[in-house]
Design a protein around this motif. Structure first.
Motif, mmCIF file in Angstrom:
data_model
loop_
_atom_site.group_PDB
_atom_site.id
_atom_site.type_symbol
_atom_site.label_atom_id
_atom_site.label_comp_id
_atom_site.label_asym_id
_atom_site.label_seq_id
_atom_site.Cartn_x
_atom_site.Cartn_y
_atom_site.Cartn_z
ATOM 1 N N ALA A 46 37.760 42.946 41.226
ATOM 2 C CA ALA A 46 38.842 42.536 42.110
ATOM 3 C C ALA A 46 40.124 43.249 41.737
ATOM 4 C CB ALA A 46 39.044 41.018 42.017
ATOM 5 N N GLY A 47 40.842 43.651 42.792
ATOM 6 C CA GLY A 47 42.154 44.231 42.554
ATOM 7 C C GLY A 47 42.164 45.729 42.358
ATOM 8 N N HIS B 176 42.084 34.891 54.566
ATOM 9 C CA HIS B 176 41.480 36.227 54.556
ATOM 10 C C HIS B 176 42.256 37.102 53.570
ATOM 11 C CE1 HIS B 176 38.404 36.080 57.707
ATOM 12 N NE2 HIS B 176 39.185 35.185 58.287
ATOM 13 N N SER B 177 41.592 37.460 52.487
ATOM 14 C CA SER B 177 42.250 38.199 51.405
ATOM 15 C C SER B 177 41.836 39.665 51.348
ATOM 16 C CB SER B 177 41.914 37.542 50.062
ATOM 17 O OG SER B 177 40.508 37.564 49.829
ATOM 18 N N THR B 178 41.172 40.150 52.385
ATOM 19 C CA THR B 178 40.601 41.504 52.364
ATOM 20 C C THR B 178 41.620 42.555 51.950
ATOM 21 O OG1 THR B 178 39.178 40.799 54.197
ATOM 22 C CG2 THR B 178 39.242 43.159 53.696
ATOM 23 N N PHE B 179 42.849 42.444 52.442
ATOM 24 C CA PHE B 179 43.858 43.479 52.193
ATOM 25 C C PHE B 179 45.016 42.980 51.329
ATOM 26 C CE2 PHE B 179 42.051 44.266 56.500
ATOM 27 C CZ PHE B 179 41.265 45.346 56.152
ATOM 28 N N GLU B 180 44.835 41.828 50.710
ATOM 29 C CA GLU B 180 45.929 41.252 49.915
ATOM 30 C C GLU B 180 46.194 42.094 48.658
ATOM 31 O OE1 GLU B 180 49.000 38.958 48.798
ATOM 32 O OE2 GLU B 180 47.936 38.922 50.724
ATOM 33 N N PRO B 181 47.443 42.521 48.454
ATOM 34 C CA PRO B 181 47.768 43.257 47.226
ATOM 35 C C PRO B 181 47.378 42.457 45.987
ATOM 36 C CG PRO B 181 49.569 43.424 48.801
ATOM 37 C CD PRO B 181 48.596 42.434 49.373
ATOM 38 N N GLY B 182 46.714 43.138 45.069
ATOM 39 C CA GLY B 182 46.207 42.484 43.880
ATOM 40 C C GLY B 182 44.789 41.971 44.032
ATOM 41 N N PRO C 156 53.229 46.494 51.192
ATOM 42 C CA PRO C 156 52.039 46.727 50.380
ATOM 43 C C PRO C 156 50.747 46.257 51.055
ATOM 44 C CG PRO C 156 53.819 45.949 48.996
ATOM 45 C CD PRO C 156 54.290 45.820 50.412
ATOM 46 N N TYR C 157 50.832 45.194 51.826
ATOM 47 C CA TYR C 157 49.656 44.725 52.567
ATOM 48 C C TYR C 157 49.247 45.764 53.616
ATOM 49 C CZ TYR C 157 46.588 41.520 55.143
ATOM 50 O OH TYR C 157 45.499 40.937 55.741
ATOM 51 N N LEU C 158 50.217 46.266 54.354
ATOM 52 C CA LEU C 158 49.933 47.274 55.376
ATOM 53 C C LEU C 158 49.399 48.561 54.755
ATOM 54 C CD1 LEU C 158 53.095 46.571 57.519
ATOM 55 C CD2 LEU C 158 50.726 46.346 58.343
ATOM 56 N N ASP C 159 49.856 48.898 53.556
ATOM 57 C CA ASP C 159 49.335 50.074 52.854
ATOM 58 C C ASP C 159 47.824 49.933 52.635
ATOM 59 O OD1 ASP C 159 51.911 51.094 52.697
ATOM 60 O OD2 ASP C 159 52.225 50.441 50.618
#
Length: 451
Positions: free
Chosen positions: A18-19, A75-81, A136-139
């Motif tokens: 993860a991460g 939904h954490s698919t694109f969550e930073p970290g 950062p999420y959009l990145d």
């Protein structure tokens, strides 16, 4: 366990740490995918490649990662970290190998209560956040799309409510639900402020992705889905009362004592909403396709539209009776959406026998025109007595049968989501050596309409 057919590799068991971030995996520069178009035709149709006119029938999966916050799962698919680039890379590589062409992903809008509790996530980071979307999420969304382009897999992002922060609620403005006679989730489709905020979100999201990918890679987007499952609540105003009037965002007054007006208030509002969202998306990318998702009426134990007549504020008999899906026939007749996403699972609640024809008939299937994808279909474990072999065969048959009824694309729920008990109710495509994948993979069954 079902042995995979010759020629398809067993689905990988994907884990990854993860991460892991985008910079940890070096990729060659992606090349643009062919643009996909949605020709307007009478009757049922298919998507096509713009340059060649060749039919494009997308097949693939919902790819979702989940994480728990103070107020529930998100939904954490694109969550930073939490974004796992390595896992995403392996999954996209497997989909390419097996011949799939589309992956559907969910964009997290965030949560004001979670942010207040110190657990901010998603595009909106709560009170004090006045951005149009967390960078950062959009990145991470853009990184995933670049990887998808390399593997020649299109992406269909699903938006929900606008980002949960001060900027967007400033656009909503003050809301007096009693005076408006509209409340809670019904505001999303009926209240001018909510519709305006969502329009802005759509424009800003498409702009952010274009700025990160460049115009050339925007073809990686099959389209933009404004709602996962657009739903009316009849236990909430204006439908919870059979008296009074309502004036939604289209400016027309409807009498809630009249079934025809109640239905028209819902139908006209969702068309207005769909057209405004489509215009917002195309203001940034004129070629971008648009869609909305919905489930069938039978999925919530209803035979079809009835003037939004059922309402209950306390005991509804069972938990789904107050949910009404939007009507696909209305959207295909009057909206500017390019295609629809109708979710059809070969299972009905409340112990009834399943029939695909009855399921579709409940949503006025004979009146639905144009291009319809099945953006969600899946296999409940209890529907197949826990047998992945039975489920795999049933999913193949369901795809074939739905193709005969005019569907022109399929996305299974899900590739490998198993983070919580709710998702473990479903068989994933990659478990048990890829048993379900072995029945659905284009490398095994190039024609989805044949066994």
């Amino acid at each position: 366990m079902l042995v995979l057919s010759t020629g398809v590799a067993a689905a990988q068991t994907v884990s990854g740490s993860a991460g892991s971030g985008p910079a940890q995996i070096v990729q060659a520069a992606p090349a643009p995918l062919p643009r996909i178009a949605a020709p307007r035709t009478k009757g049922r149709g298919t998507l096509v490649e713009s340059s060649t006119g060749k039919a494009f029938r997308p097949r693939g999966f919902n790819y979702a990662r989940l994480a728990e916050s103070s107020s529930g799962w998100f939904h954490s698919t694109f969550e930073p970290g939490l974004y796992d680039a390595a896992r995403a890379e392996r999954t996209l590589g497997q989909l390419q190998h097996d011949g799939y062409t589309l992956v559907r992903v969910f964009i997290d809008s965030g949560s004001i209560p979670d942010a207040k509790a110190g657990h901010a996530h998603g595009l909106g980071r709560g009170v004090g956040d006045r951005s149009v979307g967390y960078g950062p999420y959009l990145d991470n969304v853009a990184d995933f799309m670049r990887r998808a382009a390399i593997h020649r897999v299109y992406v269909l992002p699903v938006l929900g409510i606008f980002p949960q922060n001060e900027y967007y609620y400033g656009l909503v403005g003050s809301v007096d639900s009693a005076q408006l006679n509209i409340e809670s989730v019904n505001l999303m489709y009926m209240h001018e402020g909510h519709v305006k905020a969502k329009e802005t979100y759509v424009r800003e999201f498409v702009t952010a992705i274009r700025d990160r990918l460049g115009s050339g890679l925007m073809s990686t987007l099959l389209g933009l889905q404004f709602d996962n499952e657009a739903t009316w609540r009849t236990d909430l105003r204006p439908f919870s009362r059979h008296t009074g009037t309502v004036r939604p965002a289209n400016g027309i007054v409807y009498d809630m004592s009249k079934p025809a007006d109640r239905q028209q208030a819902a139908d006209a509002s969702i068309v207005e909403y769909a057209n405004r969202m489509t215009a917002a998306a195309r203001a940034v990318d004129p070629q971008l396709l648009t869609t909305i998702g919905m489930f069938t009426h039978r999925a919530v134990d209803r035979d079809g539209p009835d003037g939004m007549q059922h309402s209950c504020s306390a005991d509804c008999g069972h938990p789904d009776l107050w949910r009404y899906p939007v009507r696909p026939a209305v959207l295909t007749a009057y909206s500017r959406l390019d295609f629809l996403d109708l979710h059809v699972y070969p299972r009905l609640p409340y112990g009834k026998t399943y029939s695909l024809l009855d399921d579709l008939a409940s949503s006025e299937w004979d009146d639905v025109q144009g291009i319809v994808l099945m953006g969600e279909t899946g296999a409940y474990r209890d529907s197949f007595d826990g047998s992945v072999t039975q489920a795999a065969n049933a999913m193949r048959e369901h795809q074939v049968d739905s193709c005969r009824q005019g569907f022109s694309g399929w996305l299974f729920w899900t590739w490998d989501t198993s983070e919580n008990d709710d998702q473990r109710r479903f068989f994933s495509a990659s478990e048990s050596g890829g048993a379900i994948n072995g029945q659905l993979a284009p490398i095994v069954r190039p024609d989805p309409c044949r066994q």
